[in-house]
Design a protein around this motif. Structure first.
Motif, PDB file in Angstrom:
ATOM      1  N   ILE A 113     -16.638   0.408   4.264  1.00  0.00           N
ATOM      2  CA  ILE A 113     -17.253   1.731   4.077  1.00  0.00           C
ATOM      3  C   ILE A 113     -16.310   2.805   4.618  1.00  0.00           C
ATOM      4  CG2 ILE A 113     -19.149   3.236   4.819  1.00  0.00           C
ATOM      5  CD1 ILE A 113     -20.977   0.781   4.743  1.00  0.00           C
ATOM      6  N   VAL A 114     -15.714   2.529   5.790  1.00  0.00           N
ATOM      7  CA  VAL A 114     -14.763   3.486   6.365  1.00  0.00           C
ATOM      8  C   VAL A 114     -13.495   3.557   5.522  1.00  0.00           C
ATOM      9  CG1 VAL A 114     -13.310   3.962   8.382  1.00  0.00           C
ATOM     10  CG2 VAL A 114     -15.706   3.292   8.693  1.00  0.00           C
ATOM     11  N   VAL A 115     -13.045   2.423   4.998  1.00  0.00           N
ATOM     12  CA  VAL A 115     -11.883   2.447   4.090  1.00  0.00           C
ATOM     13  C   VAL A 115     -12.147   3.379   2.921  1.00  0.00           C
ATOM     14  CG1 VAL A 115     -10.551   1.104   2.416  1.00  0.00           C
ATOM     15  CG2 VAL A 115     -10.986   0.183   4.679  1.00  0.00           C
ATOM     16  N   GLY A 116     -13.354   3.299   2.356  1.00  0.00           N
ATOM     17  CA  GLY A 116     -13.692   4.193   1.254  1.00  0.00           C
ATOM     18  C   GLY A 116     -13.582   5.648   1.645  1.00  0.00           C
ATOM     19  N   ALA A 117     -14.060   5.986   2.841  1.00  0.00           N
ATOM     20  CA  ALA A 117     -13.960   7.375   3.316  1.00  0.00           C
ATOM     21  C   ALA A 117     -12.510   7.794   3.495  1.00  0.00           C
ATOM     22  CB  ALA A 117     -14.733   7.525   4.625  1.00  0.00           C
ATOM     23  N   VAL A 118     -11.701   6.904   4.059  1.00  0.00           N
ATOM     24  CA  VAL A 118     -10.275   7.206   4.252  1.00  0.00           C
ATOM     25  C   VAL A 118      -9.590   7.441   2.903  1.00  0.00           C
ATOM     26  CG1 VAL A 118      -8.062   6.225   4.999  1.00  0.00           C
ATOM     27  CG2 VAL A 118     -10.082   5.976   6.451  1.00  0.00           C
ATOM     28  N   ALA A 176       0.828  -1.212   0.000  1.00  0.00           N
ATOM     29  CA  ALA A 176       0.000   0.000   0.000  1.00  0.00           C
ATOM     30  C   ALA A 176       0.857   1.256   0.000  1.00  0.00           C
ATOM     31  CB  ALA A 176      -0.946  -0.008   1.190  1.00  0.00           C
ATOM     32  N   GLY A 177       1.936   1.242   0.766  1.00  0.00           N
ATOM     33  CA  GLY A 177       2.843   2.380   0.816  1.00  0.00           C
ATOM     34  C   GLY A 177       2.305   3.549   1.632  1.00  0.00           C
ATOM     35  N   LYS A 178       3.130   4.541   1.816  1.00  0.00           N
ATOM     36  CA  LYS A 178       2.773   5.736   2.574  1.00  0.00           C
ATOM     37  C   LYS A 178       1.562   6.426   1.936  1.00  0.00           C
ATOM     38  CE  LYS A 178       5.040   9.935   4.351  1.00  0.00           C
ATOM     39  NZ  LYS A 178       6.302  10.719   4.300  1.00  0.00           N
ATOM     40  N   GLY A 179       0.549   6.665   2.761  1.00  0.00           N
ATOM     41  CA  GLY A 179      -0.679   7.243   2.248  1.00  0.00           C
ATOM     42  C   GLY A 179      -1.666   6.220   1.723  1.00  0.00           C
ATOM     43  N   GLY A 180      -1.261   4.950   1.681  1.00  0.00           N
ATOM     44  CA  GLY A 180      -2.152   3.878   1.272  1.00  0.00           C
ATOM     45  C   GLY A 180      -2.984   3.383   2.447  1.00  0.00           C
ATOM     46  N   VAL A 181      -3.875   2.434   2.168  1.00  0.00           N
ATOM     47  CA  VAL A 181      -4.801   1.930   3.178  1.00  0.00           C
ATOM     48  C   VAL A 181      -4.748   0.410   3.220  1.00  0.00           C
ATOM     49  CG1 VAL A 181      -7.149   2.062   4.103  1.00  0.00           C
ATOM     50  CG2 VAL A 181      -6.335   3.836   2.513  1.00  0.00           C
ATOM     51  N   VAL A 182      -4.640  -0.144   4.421  1.00  0.00           N
ATOM     52  CA  VAL A 182      -4.710  -1.584   4.639  1.00  0.00           C
ATOM     53  C   VAL A 182      -5.981  -1.881   5.419  1.00  0.00           C
ATOM     54  CG1 VAL A 182      -3.685  -3.536   5.885  1.00  0.00           C
ATOM     55  CG2 VAL A 182      -2.230  -2.002   4.543  1.00  0.00           C
ATOM     56  N   LEU A 183      -6.735  -2.858   4.966  1.00  0.00           N
ATOM     57  CA  LEU A 183      -7.976  -3.265   5.627  1.00  0.00           C
ATOM     58  C   LEU A 183      -7.802  -4.658   6.213  1.00  0.00           C
ATOM     59  CD1 LEU A 183     -10.978  -3.133   6.354  1.00  0.00           C
ATOM     60  CD2 LEU A 183     -11.499  -3.831   4.004  1.00  0.00           C
ATOM     61  N   ILE A 184      -8.086  -4.799   7.514  1.00  0.00           N
ATOM     62  CA  ILE A 184      -8.026  -6.093   8.188  1.00  0.00           C
ATOM     63  C   ILE A 184      -9.451  -6.547   8.445  1.00  0.00           C
ATOM     64  CG2 ILE A 184      -7.134  -7.373  10.163  1.00  0.00           C
ATOM     65  CD1 ILE A 184      -5.038  -5.137  10.495  1.00  0.00           C
ATOM     66  N   ASP A 212      -1.778   2.047  21.711  1.00  0.00           N
ATOM     67  CA  ASP A 212      -2.575   2.503  20.568  1.00  0.00           C
ATOM     68  C   ASP A 212      -1.809   2.164  19.304  1.00  0.00           C
ATOM     69  OD1 ASP A 212      -4.121   3.769  18.673  1.00  0.00           O
ATOM     70  OD2 ASP A 212      -3.860   5.788  19.472  1.00  0.00           O
ATOM     71  N   SER A 213      -2.366   1.271  18.508  1.00  0.00           N
ATOM     72  CA  SER A 213      -1.698   0.845  17.274  1.00  0.00           C
ATOM     73  C   SER A 213      -1.735   1.907  16.194  1.00  0.00           C
ATOM     74  CB  SER A 213      -2.363  -0.429  16.749  1.00  0.00           C
ATOM     75  OG  SER A 213      -3.687  -0.141  16.321  1.00  0.00           O
ATOM     76  N   GLY A 214      -2.651   2.885  16.335  1.00  0.00           N
ATOM     77  CA  GLY A 214      -2.837   3.882  15.286  1.00  0.00           C
ATOM     78  C   GLY A 214      -3.877   3.492  14.267  1.00  0.00           C
ATOM     79  N   ALA A 215      -4.420   2.258  14.356  1.00  0.00           N
ATOM     80  CA  ALA A 215      -5.447   1.807  13.422  1.00  0.00           C
ATOM     81  C   ALA A 215      -6.781   2.481  13.721  1.00  0.00           C
ATOM     82  CB  ALA A 215      -5.609   0.295  13.502  1.00  0.00           C
ATOM     83  N   ILE A 216      -7.631   2.531  12.701  1.00  0.00           N
ATOM     84  CA  ILE A 216      -9.020   2.965  12.856  1.00  0.00           C
ATOM     85  C   ILE A 216      -9.855   1.725  13.091  1.00  0.00           C
ATOM     86  CG2 ILE A 216     -11.000   4.063  11.737  1.00  0.00           C
ATOM     87  CD1 ILE A 216      -8.987   5.631  10.008  1.00  0.00           C
ATOM     88  N   MET A 217     -10.481   1.621  14.263  1.00  0.00           N
ATOM     89  CA  MET A 217     -11.285   0.442  14.587  1.00  0.00           C
ATOM     90  C   MET A 217     -12.754   0.754  14.340  1.00  0.00           C
ATOM     91  SD  MET A 217     -11.049  -1.983  17.953  1.00  0.00           S
ATOM     92  CE  MET A 217      -9.312  -2.309  17.616  1.00  0.00           C
ATOM     93  N   VAL A 218     -13.425  -0.152  13.634  1.00  0.00           N
ATOM     94  CA  VAL A 218     -14.768   0.124  13.113  1.00  0.00           C
ATOM     95  C   VAL A 218     -15.796  -0.876  13.648  1.00  0.00           C
ATOM     96  CG1 VAL A 218     -16.157   0.457  11.040  1.00  0.00           C
ATOM     97  CG2 VAL A 218     -13.708   1.012  11.001  1.00  0.00           C
ATOM     98  N   ALA A 219     -16.855  -0.343  14.244  1.00  0.00           N
ATOM     99  CA  ALA A 219     -17.983  -1.146  14.721  1.00  0.00           C
ATOM    100  C   ALA A 219     -19.118  -1.091  13.708  1.00  0.00           C
ATOM    101  CB  ALA A 219     -18.444  -0.650  16.086  1.00  0.00           C
ATOM    102  N   GLY A 246       3.242   5.704   7.992  1.00  0.00           N
ATOM    103  CA  GLY A 246       2.348   6.539   7.200  1.00  0.00           C
ATOM    104  C   GLY A 246       1.265   5.788   6.458  1.00  0.00           C
ATOM    105  N   VAL A 247       1.063   4.505   6.782  1.00  0.00           N
ATOM    106  CA  VAL A 247       0.016   3.697   6.147  1.00  0.00           C
ATOM    107  C   VAL A 247      -1.235   3.746   7.024  1.00  0.00           C
ATOM    108  CG1 VAL A 247      -0.631   1.407   5.320  1.00  0.00           C
ATOM    109  CG2 VAL A 247       1.754   2.172   5.152  1.00  0.00           C
ATOM    110  N   HIS A 248      -2.376   4.037   6.437  1.00  0.00           N
ATOM    111  CA  HIS A 248      -3.643   4.021   7.164  1.00  0.00           C
ATOM    112  C   HIS A 248      -4.095   2.566   7.307  1.00  0.00           C
ATOM    113  CE1 HIS A 248      -3.824   8.338   6.410  1.00  0.00           C
ATOM    114  NE2 HIS A 248      -3.658   8.089   5.115  1.00  0.00           N
ATOM    115  N   VAL A 249      -4.430   2.154   8.522  1.00  0.00           N
ATOM    116  CA  VAL A 249      -4.916   0.791   8.760  1.00  0.00           C
ATOM    117  C   VAL A 249      -6.325   0.867   9.326  1.00  0.00           C
ATOM    118  CG1 VAL A 249      -4.572  -1.376  10.001  1.00  0.00           C
ATOM    119  CG2 VAL A 249      -2.589  -0.082   9.172  1.00  0.00           C
ATOM    120  N   VAL A 250      -7.253   0.178   8.682  1.00  0.00           N
ATOM    121  CA  VAL A 250      -8.642   0.101   9.136  1.00  0.00           C
ATOM    122  C   VAL A 250      -8.901  -1.338   9.565  1.00  0.00           C
ATOM    123  CG1 VAL A 250     -11.072   0.365   8.500  1.00  0.00           C
ATOM    124  CG2 VAL A 250      -9.358   1.981   7.617  1.00  0.00           C
TER     125      VAL A 250
END
Length: 524
Positions: free
Chosen positions: A465-470, A319-327, A398-405, A369-373
């Motif tokens: 859905i949150v990945v799309g927003a990011v 993904a690289g810097k500024g990219g997004v990883v979805l778990i 705090d891992s820095g990830a965005i956690m989504v419910a 610099g990678v966004h993780v959702v």
């Protein structure tokens, strides 16, 4: 044989006169002072219920010990240890001899496991790549990152349950040189199954009008507004999804820029991954669905042949810097002591950053610099429970990830089975999500490449859905010349500008609102 080899190695090393080096102060040695990693809290009793299926044992040795897998054997490489590692080892009060003795003890314990083979490195990248990524992440963040080469795994025989290895795990954790040892539970998609009948259709229709999550606040994230802003379709952003399988040939998906790992040959995994892709990057055309970030590039990293932690590391590199990883995964966590009233099959399943290797991989990704959702999971649990020993307490780590419910479609109330708590950052639709796969909307008779659904659900539907927003916000930042955004800053922007959840004791965070977030992002 192997134990004798290592014993002889210890003897030879000691006879050669190797002894503990005096540890200089950080200032005197020239070692850059970093914010230290938080200590790992070892369990005092088995974490997993005896009947929980487990797939591997994970062992991490303490920072600075320089334990490595060389020539097929775990060895402590004292001569390769640098000043920073000597300081970290001394910080734990560990001597060379103690580590050598406990390494042998750990090998003897691991030999007792119902294993498929000998210990191997948990992270599959080569040592140089791991070391360089660690250096860059520390340089960028000012925070000490984990040495991922200190993680090792022992794959377990199919059918192994926690009862078979719980005692072994506790004995490994009793060794001072071991930072953490645990049995990794089997993972599954974070989807809550909602069945619906096939509805016959003769041609692929356009379903965008039924994608309510694209709509304006308060019911949706207002992706349609984002598309009117330069870069607002996720232009120039790379997204990598981590899970089990995908249908790469679906008619409504773009070409993949990255196809890493190995996929499961399983239709349920394949439908799940394809549905996730449709939410994020379904193509903008005159049929099917339109993905929230349909201007982004997308890839996937399969987990069939590697650990989750390794998949996270590889996905972040792609993904690289500024990219997004979805778990998009969850696994059985510790017994919290309550019965689930809904979705009982996934009761007490938790986000994957609970396990330290996954957490360290995510932390390094966000520091780079990678966004993780990350899907919060469908386990019906409060992540603030003390049973998790602070793993989801942001003041502890705090891992820095965005956690989504997961919330109700359009009304922003917590769904019965969603995990919740102070660590959860955002929520999105956890039901009635129209996307690709499954065939209940288009009719399964139409062929898998033309399958669509109107009932994708769970934190599995909420997280993409949150990945799309990011991705859309990062695309806007790229187009405006701001470049890659800091993951924590973007997380806070989404939290601050989102539509609040319905009043409820279960915290699931706001729903992203791109119409409010984009002007703040573009403000001077």
């Amino acid at each position: 044989m192997k134990a004798s080899f290592l014993t002889n190695r210890v003897t030879r090393t000691l006879m050669m006169g190797l002894c503990l080096l005096a540890v200089p102060s950080a200032q005197a040695s020239g070692v850059k002072v970093l914010d230290p990693r938080l200590s790992t809290v070892k369990p005092t009793s088995p974490e997993l219920e005896p009947e929980t299926p487990v797939q591997r044992l994970v062992v991490k040795f303490h920072e600075g010990t320089r334990v490595r897998l060389r020539s097929g054997l775990l060895q402590m490489l004292s001569t390769e240890r640098n000043p920073a590692e000597r300081m970290r080892m001394a910080r734990r009060g560990l001597s060379e001899l103690k580590v050598q003795v406990e390494l042998l003890a750990a090998l003897r314990l691991l030999a007792q496991a119902p294993r498929m083979g000998p210990p191997t490195r948990l992270f599959r990248q080569d040592e140089y790549t791991l070391a360089e990524r660690k250096r860059l992440a520390e340089e960028r963040s000012g925070k000490e990152m984990a040495d991922l080469d200190l993680y090792f795994e022992v794959p377990l025989r199919p059918g192994t349950i926690a009862a078979d290895v719980n005692d072994l795990v506790m004995k490994l954790n009793a060794l001072d040189s071991v930072e953490i040892a645990y049995a990794e539970a089997a993972t599954e998609p974070a989807r809550f199954d909602i069945s619906s009948a096939d509805r016959m259709s003769t041609t692929t229709a356009t379903y965008e009008g039924r994608q309510g999550y694209l709509n304006a606040a308060p019911s949706g994230i207002d992706a349609r507004y984002a598309w009117t802003v330069s870069g607002g379709t996720g232009t120039g952003v790379k997204i990598v999804d981590i899970e089990g399988a995908w249908n790469n040939s679906h008619e409504d998906l773009p070409a993949f820029f990255h196809t890493g790992g190995i996929q499961f040959n399983d239709s349920s995994w394949r439908n799940h991954g394809t549905a996730v892709m449709g939410v994020m990057v379904g193509q903008a055309n005159d049929f099917g669905v339109t993905g929230i970030a349909h201007g982004a590039q997308v890839g996937h990293e399969g987990i069939a042949g590697q650990s989750i932690a390794s998949a996270i590391n590889r996905a972040a590199l792609a993904a690289g810097k500024g990219g997004v990883v979805l778990i998009q995964l969850q696994a059985k966590g510790p017994r919290i002591g309550r019965d689930c009233t809904c979705n009982t099959s996934q009761c007490e399943e938790v986000p994957l950053e609970y396990w330290r290797a996954n957490f360290d991989a995510i932390a390094q990704a966000t520091a780079s610099g990678v966004h993780v959702v990350e899907a919060a999971g469908n386990g019906s649990v409060n992540l603030d429970s003390p049973v998790y020993r602070g793993a989801f307490d942001r003041s502890v780590r705090d891992s820095g990830a965005i956690m989504v419910a997961a919330g109700t479609a359009g009304t922003r109330a917590p769904l019965c089975w969603t995990n919740h708590g102070s660590r959860v950052d955002l929520h999105a639709w956890g039901e009635n999500v129209v996307t690709l796969g499954y065939g209940d909307l288009s009719g399964t008779w139409s062929g898998e490449d033309r399958w669509y659904t109107d009932s994708f659900s769970g934190t599995s539907s909420a997280a993409p859905i949150v990945v799309g927003a990011v991705a859309n916000l990062q695309g806007v930042a790229n187009a405006s010349g701001k470049g890659p955004l800091e993951p924590r800053a973007l997380r806070e922007l989404l939290r601050a500008t989102g539509t609040p959840q319905e009043s409820n004791t279960k915290q699931i965070g706001p729903l992203p609102n791109l119409r409010d977030a984009i002007p703040q992002l573009l403000a001077p």
